[in-house]
Write an enzyme that holds these catalytic residues in place. Structure first.
Site, mmCIF file in Angstrom:
data_model
loop_
_atom_site.group_PDB
_atom_site.id
_atom_site.type_symbol
_atom_site.label_atom_id
_atom_site.label_comp_id
_atom_site.label_asym_id
_atom_site.label_seq_id
_atom_site.Cartn_x
_atom_site.Cartn_y
_atom_site.Cartn_z
ATOM 1 C CG HIS A 192 -4.007 -3.241 2.624
ATOM 2 N ND1 HIS A 192 -2.623 -2.825 3.756
ATOM 3 C CD2 HIS A 192 -4.396 -2.423 2.272
ATOM 4 C CE1 HIS A 192 -3.055 -1.592 3.272
ATOM 5 N NE2 HIS A 192 -3.717 -1.186 2.705
ATOM 6 C CD GLU A 203 -1.960 -6.274 5.123
ATOM 7 O OE1 GLU A 203 -2.137 -4.898 5.008
ATOM 8 O OE2 GLU A 203 -1.773 -6.772 4.330
ATOM 9 C CB CYS A 221 -0.960 -0.178 0.995
ATOM 10 S SG CYS A 221 -2.021 1.337 1.203
#
Length: 192
Positions: A174, A176, A76
């Site tokens: 992202h 995650e 990001c």
């Protein structure tokens, strides 16, 4: 050892938690020797470009990060700061990718937030990841398509969802927060 760069960008703990779910230990650090000796380095980020670059410069990380030799993953804001000039605060980035980071044009909903689809996937990071896989984005600025583009997303216009140059990898989305596909992407990075 996996090192996560410690600086004033957010999202560090969620990346560390994602690695823990993969049963991978990591350390959050701004120590030069630790970062240089790590097997892999992750440069995550949520925040504002100019204040983040100021913090990186104060710590000398703006010179260290481009010199790293092992696989490095920007996420990001981390990806955006790996580029050249950023329209957010007219900020000079690290220049690893010779690209300008631009604000999405007005006239649609910005930030681009939520799940969106990847296409034209082309990188070892996308091993066992199909075109049309959905991943999670939160951003108001984007990188243009270029020779470094390893996947594309379309929101208002086509943009680089991920980049690669040598040992430097980057994702606008992202991993995650991207469920099973994101976990696979992180595993693929760890296997590089």
């Amino acid at each position: 050892m996996i090192a996560i760069i410690k600086y004033n960008g957010g999202n560090v703990s969620s990346v560390q938690n994602a690695l823990s779910r993969l049963q991978v230990e990591s350390v959050v650090t701004d120590d030069f020797d630790t970062l240089r000796s790590a097997d892999k380095v992750i440069f995550p980020g949520v925040g504002e470009a100019s204040s983040t670059m100021k913090n990186l410069k104060e710590k000398g990380l703006d010179l260290l990060i481009p010199s790293l030799q092992q696989p490095v993953l920007g996420i990001c804001l981390g990806m955006q700061l790996m580029c050249g000039n950023n329209e957010e605060g007219n900020t000079a980035g690290l220049g690893i990718f010779d690209l300008e980071v631009k604000k999405f044009p007005a006239g649609d909903i910005v930030p681009h937030m939520g799940w969106n689809t990847l296409s034209a996937v082309n990188s070892p990071l996308f091993s066992n990841i199909e075109n049309d896989t959905d991943v999670y984005f939160v951003h108001s600025y984007y990188c243009e398509l270029s020779e470094y583009t390893t996947s594309v997303c379309d929101y208002i216009l086509p943009f680089s969802a991920s980049l690669q140059k040598g040992n430097f990898y980057a994702m606008q989305f992202h991993p995650e927060k991207s469920g099973e596909a994101g976990s696979r992407l992180l595993e693929n990075f760890l296997k590089l």
